[in-house]
Design a protein around this motif. Structure first.
Motif, PDB file in Angstrom:
ATOM      1  N   ILE A 386      26.361  36.381  39.581  1.00 53.55           N
ATOM      2  CA  ILE A 386      26.049  35.785  40.737  1.00 53.55           C
ATOM      3  C   ILE A 386      26.896  34.808  41.175  1.00 53.55           C
ATOM      4  O   ILE A 386      27.662  33.616  40.944  1.00 53.55           O
ATOM      5  CB  ILE A 386      24.670  34.720  40.856  1.00 53.55           C
ATOM      6  CG1 ILE A 386      23.201  35.463  40.185  1.00 53.55           C
ATOM      7  CG2 ILE A 386      23.950  34.366  42.297  1.00 53.55           C
ATOM      8  CD1 ILE A 386      21.989  35.005  39.565  1.00 53.55           C
ATOM      9  N   GLY A 387      27.373  35.393  42.671  1.00 53.69           N
ATOM     10  CA  GLY A 387      28.397  34.578  43.147  1.00 53.69           C
ATOM     11  C   GLY A 387      29.814  34.382  43.508  1.00 53.69           C
ATOM     12  O   GLY A 387      30.450  33.240  43.248  1.00 53.69           O
ATOM     13  N   ASN A 388      30.000  35.215  42.653  1.00 59.92           N
ATOM     14  CA  ASN A 388      31.230  35.564  41.579  1.00 59.92           C
ATOM     15  C   ASN A 388      31.956  36.509  42.862  1.00 59.92           C
ATOM     16  O   ASN A 388      31.893  37.012  43.351  1.00 59.92           O
ATOM     17  CB  ASN A 388      31.428  36.531  40.376  1.00 59.92           C
ATOM     18  CG  ASN A 388      30.670  35.918  39.551  1.00 59.92           C
ATOM     19  OD1 ASN A 388      31.142  34.738  39.018  1.00 59.92           O
ATOM     20  ND2 ASN A 388      29.622  36.456  39.514  1.00 59.92           N
ATOM     21  N   VAL A 389      33.632  35.368  42.879  1.00 59.91           N
ATOM     22  CA  VAL A 389      34.619  36.355  43.459  1.00 59.91           C
ATOM     23  C   VAL A 389      35.805  37.174  42.400  1.00 59.91           C
ATOM     24  O   VAL A 389      36.007  36.503  41.738  1.00 59.91           O
ATOM     25  CB  VAL A 389      35.526  35.248  44.346  1.00 59.91           C
ATOM     26  CG1 VAL A 389      36.330  36.061  45.012  1.00 59.91           C
ATOM     27  CG2 VAL A 389      34.576  35.018  45.574  1.00 59.91           C
ATOM     28  N   VAL A 390      35.493  38.043  43.219  1.00 63.35           N
ATOM     29  CA  VAL A 390      36.645  39.397  42.155  1.00 63.35           C
ATOM     30  C   VAL A 390      37.472  40.548  42.591  1.00 63.35           C
ATOM     31  O   VAL A 390      37.203  40.908  43.260  1.00 63.35           O
ATOM     32  CB  VAL A 390      35.309  40.628  41.320  1.00 63.35           C
ATOM     33  CG1 VAL A 390      36.035  41.702  40.349  1.00 63.35           C
ATOM     34  CG2 VAL A 390      33.999  40.133  40.825  1.00 63.35           C
ATOM     35  N   VAL A 391      38.519  39.903  42.511  1.00 61.21           N
ATOM     36  CA  VAL A 391      39.766  40.736  43.269  1.00 61.21           C
ATOM     37  C   VAL A 391      40.834  40.576  42.774  1.00 61.21           C
ATOM     38  O   VAL A 391      41.062  39.657  41.856  1.00 61.21           O
ATOM     39  CB  VAL A 391      39.748  39.227  44.432  1.00 61.21           C
ATOM     40  CG1 VAL A 391      38.961  38.860  45.836  1.00 61.21           C
ATOM     41  CG2 VAL A 391      39.657  38.347  43.784  1.00 61.21           C
ATOM     42  N   ASN A 392      42.061  41.262  43.289  1.00 63.52           N
ATOM     43  CA  ASN A 392      42.750  42.545  42.815  1.00 63.52           C
ATOM     44  C   ASN A 392      43.157  42.626  41.704  1.00 63.52           C
ATOM     45  O   ASN A 392      43.574  42.781  41.029  1.00 63.52           O
ATOM     46  CB  ASN A 392      44.185  41.029  43.252  1.00 63.52           C
ATOM     47  CG  ASN A 392      44.404  40.054  44.374  1.00 63.52           C
ATOM     48  OD1 ASN A 392      43.958  40.716  45.199  1.00 63.52           O
ATOM     49  ND2 ASN A 392      44.423  39.151  43.840  1.00 63.52           N
ATOM     50  N   MET A 393      41.893  43.427  41.756  1.00 61.29           N
ATOM     51  CA  MET A 393      42.293  44.726  39.971  1.00 61.29           C
ATOM     52  C   MET A 393      42.485  45.557  40.327  1.00 61.29           C
ATOM     53  O   MET A 393      42.945  45.753  41.452  1.00 61.29           O
ATOM     54  CB  MET A 393      41.241  44.781  39.552  1.00 61.29           C
ATOM     55  CG  MET A 393      39.406  43.738  39.635  1.00 61.29           C
ATOM     56  SD  MET A 393      40.312  43.027  37.994  1.00 61.29           S
ATOM     57  CE  MET A 393      40.114  41.313  38.685  1.00 61.29           C
ATOM     58  N   THR A 394      43.797  45.966  39.672  1.00 61.48           N
ATOM     59  CA  THR A 394      44.248  47.095  39.319  1.00 61.48           C
ATOM     60  C   THR A 394      44.111  48.486  38.783  1.00 61.48           C
ATOM     61  O   THR A 394      43.372  47.773  37.948  1.00 61.48           O
ATOM     62  CB  THR A 394      45.565  47.375  39.619  1.00 61.48           C
ATOM     63  OG1 THR A 394      46.149  46.573  38.569  1.00 61.48           O
ATOM     64  CG2 THR A 394      46.101  46.317  40.854  1.00 61.48           C
TER      65      THR A 394
END
Length: 575
Positions: A386-394
């Motif tokens: 809930i409410g997480n920010v997940v960014v810049n995965m490769t």
């Protein structure tokens, strides 16, 4: 101790201001404050300290005047050589003579202090709630073991008792451990008993002959503001399973892991729970993990196994890389994939909550796999993000190329997250399980699907999501990508939207964003409130939700102060 940076510093600044003292410490969203261990301060030592004083101990093995003979307490002019209880390497494994009494203060100088035990307790404590025992290092004295080439070296600093605080030490030998394992003399800390606190210490590096640098074997434990690093070889092509922390291996309960810097370990940053505990009543429970910065371990930042009621809130997880033959690599090759993720394993875990974490710069954001109990146990395995920010995965060729993924689950709730990447797919669930995926902002580039609605087990709920750009979706076992309109004809994603989310550089909505007031409150917030009595109806930086008539989609509301968060403070020390 390190300076707080990035999301950790931002969270601290937003919630209770830069430069606040421990007395003003506020827990992460959804985590109750520990009843003991954050605000307690040791009584002032005698001044002047010119002789033995009941309840105070002075230890300095580097002083020419140090002696244990007829000197049970020590003082600056005549220190003790060893810790109270006469525990030292020549003791050959003896037990403490006496547990330290309530209100005792042990001040340790000098060092290193060398331990070579095959299992006994090094120091025992008999504190009480109002009268704890303080075991304090002054000048970061080292507690370490014998080198691994010494016969019979066990090298565990085992402590036991009630209401005690250990602070200010270095456990291990320092950087030489990785350069020359033959002389490495690292030290594992094993906390036992109840109301035990390990705070403001440095643990590692360690050659890695143990499974972790810290092991918790009690209840009401607090691991606060430590640096926990370089257990094992994080660049190895083989997963060497040396974690920063290993907590909850057998029925432990109420453990807080807060404000630590955890990095470059050969296994996971921390492993919570254990395998093959068939009796759910023996699972560890109520584990709270918050405000930690966890990065560049060989495996996951946090791994949960057979454990229940785990709350993982407002941590900074990343960066993580893929290693090949001991070097950073853009692909896995023969290396091992490192992921800033929260994973589950065999027999699953129950009521595992990932709340408001910043997960970034790795190969897989979050994974739930095999998260269900096996027959004949009662079905369990609720997994919440809930409410997480997940960014810049490769992509690395081994993770399937998705921000969030998993299979063979019981119940999964992916709610109100912001999921953004330039090269991966969005969310991919496979195998059995009930999946509720609502209120998420998903932005990906390339041809991989942005979301997958499985149909092979139960009736899933996918709705109120926003797809930045044009939605690319999968339905059931069909491998063909379909449009949002086609998905809605299957009665899924009925209220979902697509287009430009109009975000700022920090992934927050601007005032013209279509994700504002376009969401519906999920029942997961009521579930959490009913279980734990804490209201988590907030966004990732603590802004109450909703701001206006309805919720925003994703991890952020548009607060009254505008769409961009304040800059992270500089010079902030987390204490």
């Amino acid at each position: 101790m390190r300076k707080a940076t990035g999301f950790v510093a931002l969270t601290i600044a937003v919630l209770f201001g830069a430069g606040t003292s421990a007395s003003a410490w506020t827990p992460p969203i959804g985590i109750p404050a520990p009843p003991f261990g954050i605000n307690e301060v040791a009584p002032a030592v005698p001044s002047p300290w010119t002789g033995a004083v009941t309840g105070f101990y002075y230890v300095d093995n580097t002083s020419g005047a140090a002696t244990d003979t007829a000197n049970p307490n020590g003082w600056p002019a005549k220190p003790r050589m060893t810790f109270p209880g006469n525990i030292n390497v020549s003791c050959g494994g003896c037990n403490p003579e006496n547990a330290l009494a309530p209100d005792s203060v042990v001040e340790v100088h000098g060092g290193p202090y060398v331990f070579n035990f095959a299992g006994p307790t090094a120091v025992a404590f008999a504190g009480t709630a109002g009268h704890p025992v303080f075991f304090r290092g002054v000048g970061s004295p080292s507690i370490r073991g014998l080198p691994w080439n010494s016969v019979g070296s066990d090298r565990q600093f085992k402590v036991d008792g009630s209401y005690y605080i250990i602070e200010g030490f270095t456990f291990g030998t320092g950087a030489q451990a990785l350069a020359n394992p033959a002389i490495d003399a690292d030290m594992r800390v094993t906390l036992s008993g109840d109301h035990a606190v390990l705070r403001n210490n440095n643990l590692g590096p360690a050659y890695g002959q143990y499974s972790s640098l810290i092991d918790g074997l009690g209840s009401y434990l607090v691991i606060y503001n430590n640096e926990i690093h370089h257990a094992g070889n994080y660049t190895s092509a083989i997963d060497n399973k040396f974690h920063g922390l290993q907590m909850g291996s057998g029925g432990n309960s109420y453990i807080w892991i807060l404000n630590n810097h955890i990095h470059h370990n050969g296994g996971q940053g921390m492993q919570v729970g254990a395998d093959f505990i068939s009796d759910q009543s023996q699972w560890a429970h109520h584990i709270y993990i918050g405000f930690n910065h966890i990065h560049e371990d060989m495996d996951a930042a946090v791994s949960t196994k057979q454990v229940r009621d785990v709350i993982i809130s407002q941590n900074d997880m990343g960066p993580y890389y893929t290693f090949a033959n001991g070097v950073y690599s853009g692909s896995s090759q023969t290396g091992h994939t490192a992921t800033p993720t929260v994973t589950t394993s065999s027999f699953g875990g129950h009521n595992i909550w990932r709340l408001f974490n910043y997960i970034h710069d790795g190969t897989l954001g979050m994974r739930a796999s095999g998260n269900h109990t096996d027959s004949p146990q009662t079905p369990a395995g609720d997994w919440y993000a809930i409410g997480n920010v997940v960014v810049n995965m490769t992509a690395d060729g081994t993770t399937g190329g998705y921000l969030v993924a998993g299979q063979q689950n019981y119940r999964v709730y992916l709610v109100d997250n912001t999921l953004i990447t330039g090269s991966l797919g969005g969310v991919l669930w496979d195998g059995s399980g009930y999946y509720e995926v609502t209120g998420n902002l998903i932005k990906t580039a390339g041809g991989l699907p942005m979301n997958h609605v499985p149909t092979n087990w139960g009736t899933n709920k996918f709705d109120y999501n926003f797809y930045d750009g044009t939605a690319r979706l999968l339905y059931g076992a069909d491998a063909a990508i379909i449009s949002l309109t086609t998905m809605q004809s299957h009665t899924q994603e009925v209220h979902s939207k697509q287009g430009s989310a109009l975000l700022d550089a920090n992934y927050r909505p601007t005032s013209a964003s279509p994700i504002l007031k376009s969401n519906a409150r999920s029942a997961v917030y009521d579930t959490f409130l009913s279980l734990y009595g804490i209201d988590i109806a907030k966004d990732i930086v603590g802004t109450p939700r909703p701001q206006g008539a309805a919720w925003a989609i994703g991890a952020y509301e548009l607060s009254a102060g505008g769409g961009s968060p304040p800059l992270a403070p500089t010079g902030l020390i987390v204490r």
